[in-house]
Structures are given as structure tokens and as C-alpha cells.
Design a protein around this motif. Structure first.
Motif, PDB file in Angstrom:
ATOM      1  N   ILE A 185      45.497  55.383  24.036  1.00 11.60           N
ATOM      2  CA  ILE A 185      45.358  56.147  25.276  1.00 11.60           C
ATOM      3  C   ILE A 185      46.724  56.602  25.793  1.00 11.60           C
ATOM      4  O   ILE A 185      46.913  57.773  26.150  1.00 11.60           O
ATOM      5  N   MET A 186      47.686  55.698  25.819  1.00  9.91           N
ATOM      6  CA  MET A 186      49.009  56.045  26.342  1.00  9.91           C
ATOM      7  C   MET A 186      49.739  57.011  25.410  1.00  9.91           C
ATOM      8  O   MET A 186      50.464  57.902  25.871  1.00  9.91           O
ATOM      9  N   GLN A 187      49.543  56.850  24.108  1.00 13.31           N
ATOM     10  CA  GLN A 187      50.156  57.788  23.153  1.00 13.31           C
ATOM     11  C   GLN A 187      49.588  59.186  23.355  1.00 13.31           C
ATOM     12  O   GLN A 187      50.335  60.177  23.357  1.00 13.31           O
ATOM     13  N   ALA A 188      48.287  59.284  23.574  1.00 13.44           N
ATOM     14  CA  ALA A 188      47.674  60.597  23.801  1.00 13.44           C
ATOM     15  C   ALA A 188      48.154  61.210  25.095  1.00 13.44           C
ATOM     16  O   ALA A 188      48.375  62.427  25.178  1.00 13.44           O
ATOM     17  N   GLY A 189      48.333  60.393  26.104  1.00 12.44           N
ATOM     18  CA  GLY A 189      48.724  60.919  27.406  1.00 12.44           C
ATOM     19  C   GLY A 189      50.181  61.303  27.505  1.00 12.44           C
ATOM     20  O   GLY A 189      50.525  62.308  28.133  1.00 12.44           O
ATOM     21  N   PHE A 190      51.067  60.520  26.843  1.00 15.46           N
ATOM     22  CA  PHE A 190      52.500  60.677  27.118  1.00 15.46           C
ATOM     23  C   PHE A 190      53.342  61.044  25.899  1.00 15.46           C
ATOM     24  O   PHE A 190      54.521  61.372  26.037  1.00 15.46           O
ATOM     25  N   VAL A 191      52.771  60.995  24.708  1.00 14.76           N
ATOM     26  CA  VAL A 191      53.342  61.542  23.470  1.00 14.76           C
ATOM     27  C   VAL A 191      54.605  60.817  23.019  1.00 14.76           C
ATOM     28  O   VAL A 191      54.676  60.304  21.907  1.00 14.76           O
ATOM     29  N   HIS A 192      55.629  60.802  23.848  1.00 16.06           N
ATOM     30  CA  HIS A 192      56.930  60.276  23.444  1.00 16.06           C
ATOM     31  C   HIS A 192      57.104  58.850  23.934  1.00 16.06           C
ATOM     32  O   HIS A 192      56.797  58.528  25.088  1.00 16.06           O
ATOM     33  N   GLU A 193      57.659  57.979  23.069  1.00 16.00           N
ATOM     34  CA  GLU A 193      57.795  56.566  23.415  1.00 16.00           C
ATOM     35  C   GLU A 193      58.716  56.318  24.605  1.00 16.00           C
ATOM     36  O   GLU A 193      58.647  55.266  25.252  1.00 16.00           O
ATOM     37  N   ASP A 194      59.595  57.281  24.929  1.00 21.00           N
ATOM     38  CA  ASP A 194      60.440  57.133  26.112  1.00 21.00           C
ATOM     39  C   ASP A 194      59.636  57.094  27.403  1.00 21.00           C
ATOM     40  O   ASP A 194      60.134  56.617  28.430  1.00 21.00           O
ATOM     41  N   LEU A 195      58.412  57.621  27.361  1.00 21.02           N
ATOM     42  CA  LEU A 195      57.689  57.933  28.587  1.00 21.02           C
ATOM     43  C   LEU A 195      56.579  56.952  28.943  1.00 21.02           C
ATOM     44  O   LEU A 195      55.918  57.129  29.960  1.00 21.02           O
ATOM     45  N   PHE A 196      56.359  55.926  28.105  1.00 22.56           N
ATOM     46  CA  PHE A 196      55.321  54.960  28.469  1.00 22.56           C
ATOM     47  C   PHE A 196      55.655  53.584  27.918  1.00 22.56           C
ATOM     48  O   PHE A 196      56.476  53.420  27.019  1.00 22.56           O
ATOM     49  N   GLU A 197      54.985  52.596  28.507  1.00 20.61           N
ATOM     50  CA  GLU A 197      55.161  51.210  28.077  1.00 20.61           C
ATOM     51  C   GLU A 197      53.808  50.522  28.124  1.00 20.61           C
ATOM     52  O   GLU A 197      53.038  50.700  29.072  1.00 20.61           O
ATOM     53  N   ILE A 198      53.522  49.722  27.098  1.00 25.28           N
ATOM     54  CA  ILE A 198      52.283  48.954  27.059  1.00 25.28           C
ATOM     55  C   ILE A 198      52.536  47.644  27.792  1.00 25.28           C
ATOM     56  O   ILE A 198      53.219  46.744  27.296  1.00 25.28           O
ATOM     57  N   ASP A 199      52.005  47.535  29.003  1.00 31.07           N
ATOM     58  CA  ASP A 199      52.281  46.371  29.839  1.00 31.07           C
ATOM     59  C   ASP A 199      51.146  46.193  30.851  1.00 31.07           C
ATOM     60  O   ASP A 199      50.612  47.168  31.369  1.00 31.07           O
ATOM     61  N   SER A 200      50.832  44.939  31.140  1.00 29.47           N
ATOM     62  CA  SER A 200      49.651  44.623  31.957  1.00 29.47           C
ATOM     63  C   SER A 200      49.955  44.401  33.430  1.00 29.47           C
ATOM     64  O   SER A 200      49.044  44.168  34.217  1.00 29.47           O
ATOM     65  N   GLY A 201      51.224  44.450  33.828  1.00 28.56           N
ATOM     66  CA  GLY A 201      51.579  44.082  35.188  1.00 28.56           C
ATOM     67  C   GLY A 201      51.044  45.030  36.245  1.00 28.56           C
ATOM     68  O   GLY A 201      51.185  46.244  36.118  1.00 28.56           O
ATOM     69  N   TYR A 202      50.459  44.471  37.288  1.00 25.74           N
ATOM     70  CA  TYR A 202      50.067  45.290  38.440  1.00 25.74           C
ATOM     71  C   TYR A 202      51.305  45.787  39.173  1.00 25.74           C
ATOM     72  O   TYR A 202      51.333  46.900  39.681  1.00 25.74           O
TER      73      TYR A 202
END
Length: 525
Positions: free
Chosen positions: A320-337
């Protein structure tokens, strides 16, 4: 001889006048093109934004575009420095009573509104009590009231101590903008009818779906302190600012290339890599917050907690995050509220329920739920391409486990309106800015999208407010995040993400802090 000398003088005068006229014409041309004329000021700055704000009345909306534009017009009693600490802005000093029930704000004197009126206590009291009534943050201070002490003193009286009261007031989402009392008193249900603040820029014109024009406020009274986050000295070096409303990413991209825009607040994530290669541009990622899946917990299938956990088990956040943000600079897989930059509050409690990508578990939970195959409405918009792309991938993941998902597509203002009606949707992906304190998390507020309501949430949020120190407050927060993931599941965090602001090489001293602001920004050649 006299005639000859007169002709020479006359010729010299004519030449000087011509040169002066040429210089004047050149300066006017430079100003029209936003060029520095040597006075330290530039005539025009053009900023591209992808959507039109629903309003410029900050307490009325959580929309980021409202905040991005309005923060240049309005100011607050307290604001955030670069360390996310609340510090005075329109207040000069702040006193707290020993019982923690009364805060005394001593106002800065001589601060002018854009209509020329001096800001005094009655304006602050009217503005703050309105904020208490209509904003999500204000409702966290239940029973609180602002009162006038004298023309330059305002009192905040609380029914019970609230440890993070100044943090709540300093938050930049739905912020408590100070306006003239007469503007507040005549506000309609849809908001104020005039945008008059104390900020370095004043509102000039709003042409719907075209642009919002701000103008330098010549009589702005700045704080005598170094600039620091939203705090400290503010100075307008631009005479006219135009927020151009440009929904099409290709038009925005072309405008950057041609110099039509000086700053772009919303670039397509697909263009990020290409923008990095352009030496005439500065790409400025800034951490925004969380991409979340909101569940309608008032009506429909998502009122069933088992159903929510079935959906959550099916989610593959990486895709989901890869589809939304494309570049690894722009997202992080993390559960924190609360995101990692909020170091006092970050927690990984409940992370075992995040990004499970477990279709078999999802199918089992679905069988245990009350879901009978009825259509599920996923509300989305192409105005934010990352939200739309994330929604498409989520739809595919849920359909693979047997959930019948219908994607309903509208423009973003319509989405904002529709999501207030529980009869019109079941699921909704949106981005939420990370607040200063967990008390201000919108998705834990009864009145926000999804309508979360549980006594355990109330109990633990109350514990944070009543805490005598940060350690005690953090223990309550850890327990609350664990409960949210493992039990109630008010939302599903999909991941953390950054937005990107792009500036041309003419823009200097621009800060992208929490989405950027235009005071202290300059244009040079």
C-alpha cells in the motif's frame, strides 16, 4: 557662450531623466517578475497548491491546506518551536497557578490586527472561547473557559488539571487563531466572513478555484527573538503572495520548469526522482504524519470489532505504501500512533497487529464476524494521488479475502463533506498530521471521522492529562496504544509518510517545518 553652456546643461538634464526613467522601468519589470530590487523585498511569490482549502478559518477545519495558508495570516497565544515545545507568541509571558487550574497569559502590547485595531484581551477571549466550542482540540479542554483579567491579561480556568494544555493550544491543526472580537461575534455556522489576523501577511482576495492572494502587512509587530520553528521573529520580505490552485500534477511540474511557480507544495510522488536530478530545484521532504484507514464505527459492517480486525489482518502495508508514495525516501513502515520525531511519546506497543498481511487469519476472523458479503463503500479522491493509489491496492487486498469493496470517487472537498455522514461510507483512507501530544490525535476524538467511543480510551487519555510527569503520562499512552491495536482498533495505521515541497533556486531562507511558512522567505536572482 551663455547659450552654449545652457544647451550643455539642458542636454545633461535630459540624459539624466532618460536614465532615471530607464532605471525605474527596469525596477518595475524586476518587481513584476518577483526579482530582488535591492530593498530586501520582492514584489511577488507564486506558490502552487493542488487543492483549494475548504476555508481559511482555522478552528473550522482540519484540512492541511487551511493550515498551510492561514498560518501566514493568523497567530496564536502559544506556538511550537523547532523542538515541538509550546512557547509564547501573542502572549508575552505565561503563569501557572500552584493548583494547575489557572493559566495567566500576559499579552504583548501594541500588536495590531490587519484592520489597524490593537489586539487586546477581549479579542483573545472571544477567539479562544470560540475555539473551545468548535474545534477538536478545544473540546479536549472540557469545562475550560477563557476570561479577561484586564485589557492585556487573559485567564484560562480549568475544572481539572491538564498536563498538556499548552501543547494542545500550540498544535498547528485546527489552531486557535486570534481574531478581532467583532469578527468572532459575527461568525456564521460555516465560519467567519472576514479573515483578519495579526500575522505578517494579510488576506487580500480569494478567487475560487484560481488563487488566494495574500499581501504583506506593513504594520506587523514581530517578536524580538530568533526565528525557531513557528516561533520567534517573523518578517515578510515578499509584498504579494499568490497561492495558485493547480490540481493537475503535470501542469505543476511544467510550471516549476518554466519558473511560473517559485514554490510547489504538492508534487506527484511519481515525479520525485526526476525532481531530484534538477540542480535548479530544491526538493524538501518533510515528515507529515500517518496514512490511516478510518473505520465507520457508527453505522454499517465496520461497527463490528471482529470485522475491523479481519480487515486489519488482510492489510499489506508494504504494498500500500509503495503504491502511494513510490520512492523509499517518502514513507516508512511503522506502527506508531505518535511518530518517531515525537520522541517523548513514540511507542511500538501493539506492533504485532500491524502489517500482518495474513489472508488466512483475515478469512477466519471474517467468518466469526457478522459480515454477510454486502458492499463496503471505500471513499476516496484523485485530488491526492497517493490516497487514491493506496485505496486501489487496499481494495484489491480486501477483495482477495472475500470483502466486497466498492471504490467511490469524488473531489476532496466532497469527500470531506461526505465523511461527516455515517450513512455514506464504511472505509476511508486519509493522511493525518502528527500532533504534539496524544491528546490531540484526531482519530481518538469522538467527533472526528469514524466516531471512536470507548470508556478505556477515555480513562487512559484522562490519565495522560492528569499525570504529574512525563514518565507517568507515557505509561498511560503505551497502554492506550496497546489497547487500540489489540482490542478496539479505532483505525489501522498503514504507515508513516513525508510530503515534498519543491522550491526554485531563487527561494532562500524558506523553512519546510511542519509544511512550511512564508515569513522570513526571500527571493533572489
Amino acid at each position: 557662450m551663455v547659450v552654449s553652456r545652457f544647451k550643455s546643461v539642458l542636454g545633461l538634464l535630459i540624459m539624466m531623466l532618460v536614465l532615471a526613467a530607464c532605471q525605474s522601468t527596469e525596477n518595475e519589470s524586476n518587481q513584476a517578475n518577483g526579482e530582488d530590487t535591492g530593498s530586501g523585498e520582492s514584489e511577488e511569490l507564486r506558490v502552487s497548491i493542488s487543492i483549494q482549502p475548504p476555508t481559511l478559518d482555522p478552528p473550522m477545519s482540519t484540512a492541511t491546506k487551511t493550515s498551510h495558508v492561514a498560518r501566514n495570516i493568523f497567530e496564536t497565544l502559544v506556538t511550537l518551536n523547532a523542538e515541538y515545545q509550546p512557547v509564547p507568541m501573542l502572549a508575552d509571558t505565561i503563569d501557572q497557578s500552584d493548583d494547575r487550574l489557572t493559566y495567566t497569559f500576559h499579552l504583548r502590547e501594541g500588536v495590531l490586527f490587519h484592520n489597524g485595531k490593537e489586539m487586546v484581551a477581549e479579542d483573545v477571549v472571544a477567539s479562544m472561547n470560540r475555539w473551545l466550542d468548535i474545534s477538536a482540540g478545544g473540546k479536549l479542554l472540557e469545562g475550560a473557559v477563557f476570561e479577561e483579567g484586564d485589557p492585556y491579561t487573559v485567564l484560562l480556568k480549568l475544572e481539572t488539571p491538564i498536563a498538556d494544555v499548552l501543547e494542545i493550544m500550540a498544535d498547528h491543526v485546527q489552531f486557535p487563531a486570534i481574531m478581532p472580537k467583532e469578527i468572532v461575534d459575527t461568525a456564521e455556522a460555516s465560519g467567519v466572513t472576514e479573515y483578519i489576523g495579526t500575522g505578517p501577511f494579510q488576506f487580500k482576495e480569494w478567487r475560487q478555484d484560481q488563487y488566494i492572494h495574500l499581501e504583506k502587512f506593513e504594520d506587523y509587530v514581530a517578536v524580538d527573538a530568533p526565528a525557531d520553528g513557528f516561533s520567534g521573529k517573523k518578517e515578510a520580505f515578499i509584498n504579494n503572495v499568490y497561492f495558485m490552485i493547480v490540481p493537475d500534477p503535470s501542469t505543476t511540474f511544467a510550471g516549476l520548469q518554466t519558473g511560473e511557480f517559485d514554490i510547489v507544495y504538492d508534487v506527484s510522488n511519481d515525479q520525485y526522482e526526476q525532481l531530484l536530478q534538477d540542480e535548479a530545484l530544491s526538493t524538501r521532504p518533510y515528515h507529515f504524519g500517518s496514512l490511516i484507514l478510518s473505520y465507520n464505527k457508527k453505522e454499517g459492517p465496520a461497527t463490528d470489532q471482529k470485522f475491523r480486525h479481519a480487515l486489519n489482518a488482510a492489510i499489506n502495508s508494504d504494498d500500500i505504501m509503495q503504491a502511494g508514495f513510490v520512492h523509499e525516501d517518502l514513507f516508512e513502515i511503522d506502527s506508531g500512533y505518535m511518530t518517531k520525531d515525537r520522541t517523548n511519546w513514540y511507542s511500538d506497543n501493539g506492533s504485532e497487529f500491524y502489517n500482518q498481511a495474513d489472508p488466512e487469519k483475515a478469512k477466519q476472523l471474517l467468518e466469526e464476524s457478522d459480515y454477510n458479503g454486502e458492499p463496503i463503500t471505500l471513499l476516496t479522491s484523485r485530488d491526492y494521488e497517493f490516497i487514491y493509489n493506496a485505496s486501489v491496492v487496499l481494495q484489491e487486498q480486501l477483495e482477495q479475502v472475500g470483502i466486497n469493496v466498492e471504490l467511490e470517487l469524488y473531489d476532496w472537498p466532497t469527500v470531506l463533506e461526505m465523511r461527516q455522514d455515517p450513512e455514506l461510507w464504511d472505509l476511508h483512507i486519509n493522511g493525518t498530521a502528527t500532533p504534539v501530544t496524544p491528546s490531540s490525535l484526531l482519530f481518538l476524538n469522538y467527533d472526528w471521522v469514524g466516531w471512536p467511543e470507548h470508556p478505556k480510551i477515555d480513562e487512559l487519555l484522562a490519565g495522560i492529562k492528569d499525570a504529574v510527569d512525563q514518565e507517568e503520562a507515557k505509561s498511560h499512552w503505551d497502554e492506550l496504544q496497546e489497547f487500540a491495536w489489540a482490542d478496539y482498533l479505532p483505525i489501522s495505521i498503514l504507515g508513516q509518510y513525508s510530503n515534498v515541497i519543491v522550491t526554485t533556486d531563487k527561494v532562500v531562507d524558506f523553512s519546510e517545518f511542519e509544511g512550511g511558512f512564508l515569513w522570513n522567505t526571500k527571493l533572489v536572482e
